[in-house]
Design an enzyme around this catalytic site. Structure first.
Site, PDB file in Angstrom:
ATOM      1  N   PHE A 146      33.684  47.850  45.198  1.00  0.00           N
ATOM      2  CA  PHE A 146      32.539  47.935  46.109  1.00  0.00           C
ATOM      3  C   PHE A 146      33.076  47.877  47.539  1.00  0.00           C
ATOM      4  CE2 PHE A 146      29.200  46.470  48.879  1.00  0.00           C
ATOM      5  CZ  PHE A 146      28.152  47.302  48.516  1.00  0.00           C
ATOM      6  N   ASP A 233      40.967  45.615  51.493  1.00  0.00           N
ATOM      7  CA  ASP A 233      39.583  45.428  51.937  1.00  0.00           C
ATOM      8  C   ASP A 233      39.244  43.945  51.790  1.00  0.00           C
ATOM      9  OD1 ASP A 233      36.866  45.199  52.303  1.00  0.00           O
ATOM     10  OD2 ASP A 233      36.325  46.895  51.028  1.00  0.00           O
ATOM     11  N   LYS A 274      32.092  40.930  58.133  1.00  0.00           N
ATOM     12  CA  LYS A 274      31.281  39.783  57.734  1.00  0.00           C
ATOM     13  C   LYS A 274      31.586  38.526  58.540  1.00  0.00           C
ATOM     14  CE  LYS A 274      30.246  41.442  53.036  1.00  0.00           C
ATOM     15  NZ  LYS A 274      28.886  41.911  53.312  1.00  0.00           N
TER      16      LYS A 274
END
Length: 426
Positions: A146, A233, A274
């Site tokens: 994801f 990531d 984030k």
């Protein structure tokens, strides 16, 4: 309706359903305030936040240092675009590159934007530095990944809900099983057109799927041997979430990524987002060294808001908080307690089969099918008992509280979770 008139949770949910696109399926709770590890709904009920906005709020809700930096900068200068210099961007760029040990940073806003940036950077490097013929570069990705929901990213997703009826899809990606070194080695041997390997150190959305301890190190070694860029990531796993400043740091105890640590797997390209802002503002970043980043020239990539003054001020404050409050160490210590306590329950449980994770990124697997609503019903019961979490992949519940949580609060939450699960024992 007057803006001063108090609106109920039911009315607010109704407004979203009527006027908003139905691209999310939220847990039915309407939050209006947050502080530290807690959030309150519009009726005033208090909850433990055990999702942290998908690990964006690692530093806790409304951390005063982060909010203070944001407010101060917002009152001074908010945006110049990159048409001009501003007095915060260079300071931030120096700070973050030294913090993570890279030569350069390309600032963006969201995680998906940062992933797209990394893919473009990898391809351009492949054509201009590795010598792959233009339009022939391929990037290896993992099943169950994801990385966002842009058109390019869903092109290599396994999530049919995110893919169906959004084609045609973008070519240039090869999918292999996650946590499978042999599969990676075989693909690298099969083609000279491999530009990069994009991987999550832990697959959060897939259910906190944690690979073998030596997986990342072996993958990086294979990439190096084949002149392929290793792209990490860390949008969700980064910024202390897994018990070290980056998940690729393995089990090292240093605060910052450090090439001298034997457990540190140095990415060629690092993607962050984030918690880079502590959840206060959209901030993401792509970091790489000069031999990679310098392929990008003026006009070839950018963002009006990327690198804005507020983002720079907020990100510096957010990273300062991680160091000042020892959040990596706290996540490591509390995560061990969480898995031990929940693991003891799992041994005697019929409703759960497994607890897994690292630091304070954990999940439990519910003893039911992905198509069942059991995990959702458990999350509804957890909500009723004062703790907010959300299922992923149908039968998995992810637990990721703010890293400012203390042991007393964690033990209280563990009690809530176990007592709630007992209500669903078969």
């Amino acid at each position: 309706m007057s803006v001063l008139e108090k609106i109920s949770s039911e009315e607010i949910i109704s407004l979203e359903n009527k006027y908003g696109a139905h691209n999310y399926h939220p847990l039915p709770v309407v939050l209006s305030r947050g502080e530290g590890v807690y959030v309150w709904d519009v009726e005033g009920k208090k909850y433990y936040d055990f999702l942290s906005a998908y690990s964006a709020v690692n530093q806790g809700h409304c951390h005063p240092k982060i909010i203070g930096a944001m407010v101060q900068q917002a009152q001074t200068l908010t945006l110049t675009s990159r048409a001009f210099y501003n007095d915060k961007l260079g300071v931030y760029e120096e700070y973050i590159t030294k913090y993570f040990g890279f030569d350069k940073v390309l600032p963006m806003n969201t995680g998906a934007e940062a992933v797209e940036t990394a893919l473009k950077l990898c391809r351009k490097w492949a054509y201009e530095k590795k010598g792959i013929h233009e339009n022939e570069a391929q990037i290896i990705v993992c099943d169950g990944n994801f990385h966002g929901r842009t058109t390019t990213i869903i092109s290599f997703s396994n999530d049919e809900n995110a893919r169906k009826n959004f084609g045609p899809y973008t070519a240039g990606f090869i999918k292999i099983p996650y946590d499978d070194i042999e599969a990676l080695e075989n693909v690298l041997k099969s083609s000279k057109n491999i530009a990069g390997f994009l991987v999550e150190p832990i697959q959060g959305e897939a259910g906190v799927y944690t690979p073998a301890e030596d997986y990342l190190a072996k993958a990086k070694a294979l990439c190096e041997a084949n002149n392929v860029l290793f792209i990490a990531d860390e949008v969700q796993t980064g910024i202390a979430r897994t018990g070290s400043i980056l998940a690729v740091c393995g089990n090292c105890t240093c605060e910052n990524a450090c090439e001298k640590q034997s457990t540190y797997v140095a990415p060629d390209i690092l993607i962050l987002g984030k918690a880079l802002s502590g959840g206060a503002y959209p901030v993401s970043a792509v970091l790489a060294n000069d031999h990679i980043m310098n392929v990008i020239k003026p006009g070839q990539h950018g963002s009006t808001f990327g690198g804005n003054p507020i983002a720079g001020a907020v990100a510096i404050a957010a990273l300062d908080v991680v160091n000042d409050e020892n959040l990596s160490q706290n996540a490591r210590r509390l995560g061990k307690i969480f898995r031990e306590k929940i693991g003891e329950f799992v041994k005697t449980s019929n409703i759960t089969t497994l607890v897994r994770g690292k630091g304070l990124l954990n999940a439990i697997v519910i003893n039911d099918t992905e198509e069942s609503d059991t995990a959702w019903n458990i999350c509804m019961a957890l909500r009723d008992n004062g703790l907010l979490a959300k299922p992923t992949h149908g039968n998995i519940i992810r637990f990721a509280p703010p890293l400012v949580m203390n042991e007393e609060q964690l033990l209280d939450c563990i009690s809530i979770i176990i007592n709630t699960l007992k209500q669903f024992e078969k």
